[in-house]
Design an enzyme around this catalytic site. Structure first.
Site, PDB file in Angstrom:
ATOM      1  N   GLU A  92      -5.193  -7.887  -3.970  1.00  0.00           N
ATOM      2  CA  GLU A  92      -4.832  -6.556  -4.504  1.00  0.00           C
ATOM      3  C   GLU A  92      -3.540  -6.664  -5.291  1.00  0.00           C
ATOM      4  O   GLU A  92      -2.634  -7.414  -4.912  1.00  0.00           O
ATOM      5  CB  GLU A  92      -4.541  -5.541  -3.388  1.00  0.00           C
ATOM      6  CG  GLU A  92      -5.727  -4.914  -2.755  1.00  0.00           C
ATOM      7  CD  GLU A  92      -5.338  -3.893  -1.673  1.00  0.00           C
ATOM      8  OE1 GLU A  92      -4.278  -3.236  -1.797  1.00  0.00           O
ATOM      9  OE2 GLU A  92      -6.102  -3.777  -0.723  1.00  0.00           O
ATOM     10  N   GLU A 116      -4.490  -6.266   5.224  1.00  0.00           N
ATOM     11  CA  GLU A 116      -3.129  -5.907   5.634  1.00  0.00           C
ATOM     12  C   GLU A 116      -3.056  -5.559   7.125  1.00  0.00           C
ATOM     13  O   GLU A 116      -2.862  -4.397   7.502  1.00  0.00           O
ATOM     14  CB  GLU A 116      -2.596  -4.753   4.787  1.00  0.00           C
ATOM     15  CG  GLU A 116      -2.481  -5.134   3.328  1.00  0.00           C
ATOM     16  CD  GLU A 116      -1.754  -4.097   2.472  1.00  0.00           C
ATOM     17  OE1 GLU A 116      -1.365  -3.039   2.999  1.00  0.00           O
ATOM     18  OE2 GLU A 116      -1.561  -4.373   1.273  1.00  0.00           O
TER      19      GLU A 116
HETATM   20  C1  BGC Z   1      -3.850  -1.161   0.733  1.00  0.00           C
HETATM   21  C2  BGC Z   1      -4.657  -0.142  -0.020  1.00  0.00           C
HETATM   22  C3  BGC Z   1      -3.731   0.866  -0.652  1.00  0.00           C
HETATM   23  C4  BGC Z   1      -2.864   0.143  -1.657  1.00  0.00           C
HETATM   24  C5  BGC Z   1      -1.842   1.035  -2.328  1.00  0.00           C
HETATM   25  C6  BGC Z   1      -2.570  -1.563   0.067  1.00  0.00           C
HETATM   26  O1  BGC Z   1      -1.534  -1.351   0.933  1.00  0.00           O
HETATM   27  O2  BGC Z   1      -4.626  -2.246   1.103  1.00  0.00           O
HETATM   28  O3  BGC Z   1      -5.570   0.458   0.846  1.00  0.00           O
HETATM   29  O4  BGC Z   1      -4.382   1.921  -1.242  1.00  0.00           O
HETATM   30  O5  BGC Z   1      -2.172  -0.922  -1.059  1.00  0.00           O
HETATM   31  O6  BGC Z   1      -1.011   1.626  -1.396  1.00  0.00           O
END
Ligand code: BGC
Length: 447
Positions: A353, A162
């Site tokens: 993610e 990100e």
């Molecule tokens: C990030 C993580 C974060 C997750 C939840 C993403 O923005 O890569 O580090 O914990 O989302 O906020």
């Protein structure tokens, strides 16, 4: 069948969020170590100890195996490996990651490495950080150290997690370390240095990897969903998704992905900022846009639910389902993002993610019954399966493998498949992890 036989089912975490051991075994300081504790984080919490993964790595990998992970995406703490950011290597720090890779492989889990997930070395920040024109060389040097040490066993590399947050939330909005508020011209210059850093890192991986490498970045997707299924609505949502303009231009996907995957800045950025946008030489453009192997992306929710001043966006409605961070629950993001990304960048997509945060607690029977996380993941994976029927999808990494330090929010909300009692460091496998195991074991066929 929607998911390929070699689909990578996994989970993710990031160094500062889980490791702890902030000042052990020769680790240098990063910007979170130094600046987070001064009133920026809820309850003044820090990642100094966190889930203590650094000391419990083997136990954690055993749990990953137990819940059936096929892949684990982790990031490296730059300052653990290079305490001053460049130059001297901290062999003990590097060994931690080498041991982690060995442990994963011997448990049948594919390691995916994120080179930078926001814990920038403080020593480099003191030298101007991303504002310094040498910053891309520093990043390339650091990448080389990782590639030399790990690429005999690691195939998958993500340069930046990100970058929108690493730049925009940290240096423009001032919400993440080092909590600065820079002007648009400064942000444009730092962004250019980060794009160059990505390009130089890719070159280093290609030249020095000991095996065929699969490389990407991992920006988040803020995707608009079409208002209906007409071609006009689908095209409009596509255009909205890739627009890059306004003061928060660096939070857009196209600010990063058009240069990297298409070899030019988005036209809307050039229209708005004109000569303020730093120029690259042809050779630099070639390096920035050198071919990658997939498009990695973090997907949480659709855009348009919140306006910039924190009020309701046009898609938000009263009672709209949302998680503990007030993020809307919009499974359609998991269909539209891969479809739009493939349409624009024409590469297989990997979900690096996706996950759900809540205020989980341990129930009277000693277990964590997180039914909402199961429902959330089920809905999102159904949409992913729909997307996988139309475009190539390589894998899905659930965020997160275990509860961890959620940046400015501290430890209040929990994203993990595995519960962590931060007082004792005891781990408890949540119901959602057992549910996810079944999905992985059956390659998503029962979704
Ligand atoms: C990030 C993580 C974060 C997750 C939840 C993403 O923005 O890569 O580090 O914990 O989302 O906020």
């Amino acid at each position: 069948m929607a998911f390929s036989n070699d689909f990578l089912w996994g989970a993710a975490a990031a160094s500062y969020q889980v490791e702890g051991a902030w000042n052990e075994d020769g680790k240098g300081l990063n910007i979170w170590d130094v600046t987070a504790k001064y009133g920026h984080i809820r309850y003044n919490e820090t990642g100094e100890v966190s889930a203590d993964h650094y000391h419990r790595m083997k136990e954690d990998v055993a749990l990953m195996k137990k819940i059936g992970l096929r892949a684990y995406r982790f990031s490296v703490s730059w300052a653990r490996v290079l305490p001053e950011g460049t130059g001297r290597i901290n062999e003990k720090g590097l060994k931690f990651y080498s041991d982690l890779v060995d442990e994963l492989i011997s448990n049948g889990i594919e390691p995916l490495v994120t080179i930078f997930h926001w814990d920038y070395p403080y020593a480099l920040e003191c030298r101007g950080g991303w504002k310094n024109e040498e910053s891309s060389d520093w990043f390339a040097e650091y990448t080389g150290v990782l590639v030399d040490a790990l690429s005999d066993r690691v195939k998958y590399w993500m340069t930046f997690n990100e970058p929108q947050c690493a730049l925009g939330i940290s240096y423009q909005l001032g919400v993440f370390a080092p909590f600065q508020k820079c002007s648009p011209p400064e942000i444009l210059q730092m962004g250019a240095n980060m794009l160059l850093a990505h390009g130089k890192a890719v070159k280093v991986i290609r030249e020095r990897s000991k095996q065929r490498a699969y490389i990407s970045m991992a920006p988040y997707s803020s995707v608009f969903k079409p208002e209906n299924d007409s071609k006009e609505a689908i095209d409009k949502a596509y255009d909205d998704t890739f627009r890059c303009s306004g003061a928060n231009f660096c939070l857009s996907m196209s600010y990063w992905s058009d240069p990297i995957y298409l070899g030019h800045y988005p036209q809307s950025l050039l229209d708005e900022f004109g000569d303020l946008v730093p120029e690259f030489t042809d050779e630099q453009w070639k390096m920035i846009s050198a071919p990658l192997d997939f498009y990695g992306t973090n997907i949480y929710y659709c855009a348009g639910y919140e306006s910039k001043d924190g009020t309701y966006g046009s898609n938000r409605y009263m009672g709209c389902p949302h998680n503990a961070l007030n993020w809307p629950i919009t499974p359609e993001a998991m269909y539209w993002a891969p479809v739009y990304l493939y349409r624009r960048y024409k590469l297989p997509v990997m979900i690096t993610e996706n996950g759900m945060t809540e205020h989980d607690w341990v129930c009277l029977d000693g277990k964590v019954h997180d039914t909402y996380r199961i429902d959330f993941t089920h809905r999102y994976l159904k949409e992913l399966s729909r997307a996988a029927d139309e475009v190539p999808i390589l894998g899905y990494m659930h965020w997160s493998v275990m509860d961890n330090f959620e940046w400015a929010e501290g430890y209040d909300e929990r994203f993990g498949l595995i519960y962590v009692d931060y007082r004792t460091k005891e781990r408890i496998i949540k119901d959602s992890a057992w549910w996810y195991k079944e999905v992985m074991d059956t390659n998503g066929s029962g979704l």
